[in-house]
Design a protein around this motif. Structure first.
Motif, PDB file in Angstrom:
ATOM      1  N   LEU A   1       0.821  -1.207   0.000  1.00  0.00           N
ATOM      2  CA  LEU A   1       0.000   0.000   0.000  1.00  0.00           C
ATOM      3  C   LEU A   1       0.859   1.263   0.000  1.00  0.00           C
ATOM      4  N   GLU A   2       1.974   1.208   0.716  1.00  0.00           N
ATOM      5  CA  GLU A   2       2.843   2.382   0.776  1.00  0.00           C
ATOM      6  C   GLU A   2       3.341   2.778  -0.615  1.00  0.00           C
TER       7      GLU A   2
ATOM      8  N   VAL B   1       0.460   4.445  -2.658  1.00  0.00           N
ATOM      9  CA  VAL B   1       0.277   5.847  -2.253  1.00  0.00           C
ATOM     10  C   VAL B   1       1.404   6.703  -2.802  1.00  0.00           C
ATOM     11  N   GLU B   2       2.624   6.224  -2.690  1.00  0.00           N
ATOM     12  CA  GLU B   2       3.781   6.979  -3.182  1.00  0.00           C
ATOM     13  C   GLU B   2       3.665   7.256  -4.678  1.00  0.00           C
TER      14      GLU B   2
ATOM     15  N   ALA C   1       0.933   7.245  -6.508  1.00  0.00           N
ATOM     16  CA  ALA C   1      -0.196   8.141  -6.765  1.00  0.00           C
ATOM     17  C   ALA C   1       0.207   9.592  -6.529  1.00  0.00           C
ATOM     18  N   LEU C   2       0.942   9.852  -5.469  1.00  0.00           N
ATOM     19  CA  LEU C   2       1.381  11.215  -5.180  1.00  0.00           C
ATOM     20  C   LEU C   2       2.402  11.702  -6.212  1.00  0.00           C
TER      21      LEU C   2
ATOM     22  N   LEU D   1      -9.356   4.923  -4.213  1.00  0.00           N
ATOM     23  CA  LEU D   1      -7.942   5.290  -4.289  1.00  0.00           C
ATOM     24  C   LEU D   1      -7.710   6.650  -3.634  1.00  0.00           C
TER      25      LEU D   1
ATOM     26  N   LEU E   1      -7.774   6.347   0.067  1.00  0.00           N
ATOM     27  CA  LEU E   1      -6.550   5.723   0.573  1.00  0.00           C
ATOM     28  C   LEU E   1      -5.411   6.735   0.648  1.00  0.00           C
ATOM     29  N   VAL E   2      -5.241   7.505  -0.418  1.00  0.00           N
ATOM     30  CA  VAL E   2      -4.148   8.475  -0.471  1.00  0.00           C
ATOM     31  C   VAL E   2      -4.363   9.593   0.545  1.00  0.00           C
TER      32      VAL E   2
ATOM     33  N   ASP F   1      -6.069   9.528   3.330  1.00  0.00           N
ATOM     34  CA  ASP F   1      -5.884   9.068   4.701  1.00  0.00           C
ATOM     35  C   ASP F   1      -4.408   8.877   5.024  1.00  0.00           C
ATOM     36  N   ALA F   2      -3.626   8.468   4.027  1.00  0.00           N
ATOM     37  CA  ALA F   2      -2.181   8.354   4.232  1.00  0.00           C
ATOM     38  C   ALA F   2      -1.555   9.721   4.476  1.00  0.00           C
TER      39      ALA F   2
ATOM     40  N   HIS G   1       3.564  18.061  -0.562  1.00  0.00           N
ATOM     41  CA  HIS G   1       3.191  17.132  -1.634  1.00  0.00           C
ATOM     42  C   HIS G   1       2.447  17.936  -2.695  1.00  0.00           C
TER      43      HIS G   1
END
Length: 222
Positions: A17-18, A21-22, A24-25, A62, A65-66, A68-69, A103
């Motif tokens: 998951l990490e 997220v990475e 996606a950012l 998605l 998820l991002v 919340d991270a 970000h």
């Protein structure tokens, strides 16, 4: 003896998951929030959308998820929570603002969704508890939490505008001094750095909340 049957093909390995997220950012920072899709993300990860479906069922999931991270990064569970109520509100807002401007483009993700992940809900609940504990009625506390969040989001989105698209420092320097004397006088100091504007706006909100708290907790006249 006949030939042995070929071994069944294994599916693509799961992606942490990490890393999702990475990646996606990375897309958001390079191409903007509108470019983020499961298909694009799968290409970035050299994977397939079916592999991503193990974690997220659609773009909305998605985003959740991002977001919340990001909130977990801004407000880790082990941070201090023994501050006075107003400093706690300031700390949350400043941490979130710093994370979002760190970000590029991430603020636009929050504008697309209502955060309902575990960190988002925990933060909201904590803010409401802090404010109601100080004496702010729950309906007003909910509005205050929303106002703080929108203030952070608005300033963070403005900070994400590329430098070449920011207002020119001389934009107001040529206004008619006879008709707009105060604007002309202050024009040389504009635009104010976005971080300074954010801090000023946050001070105004907190001062308004302090006055409300003081009014609620002040002893009534005999």
């Amino acid at each position: 003896m006949g030939e042995s049957a070929p071994a069944p093909r294994r599916g693509r390995p799961p992606i942490p998951l990490e890393r999702i997220v990475e990646a996606a950012l990375e897309i958001v920072a390079e191409e903007g929030a509108g470019a983020l899709s499961l298909r694009h993300l799968a290409r970035r990860l050299s994977s397939s959308t079916s592999t991503l479906y193990r974690h997220v069922e659609n773009r909305s999931a998605l985003l959740g998820l991002v977001v919340d991270a990001l909130l977990a990064e801004a407000l880790p569970a082990d941070r201090r929570t023994d501050l006075p109520w107003d400093e706690e509100c300031r700390d949350i807002a400043e941490r979130l603002f710093a994370t979002l401007i760190g970000h590029r483009g991430a603020a636009a993700l929050l504008a697309e969704t209502v955060p309902t992940g575990p960190h988002a809900l925990a933060i909201r609940e904590h803010q409401l508890a802090v404010l109601t504990g100080a004496g702010v009625p729950l309906p007003d506390a909910a509005r205050a939490v929303a106002t703080l969040a929108h203030t952070v989001l608005g300033f963070a989105m403005q900070a994400a505008v590329p430098a070449d698209q920011q207002p020119a420092p001389s934009a107001l320097a040529g206004v008619d001094e006879g008709r707009f004397p105060l604007t002309r006088e202050i024009a040389a100091e504009l635009p104010i750095p976005i971080e300074e504007e954010f801090a000023f706006g946050l001070d105004l909100i907190l001062e308004g909340l302090r006055r409300q708290v003081e009014g609620v907790t002040a002893p009534s006249a005999p």
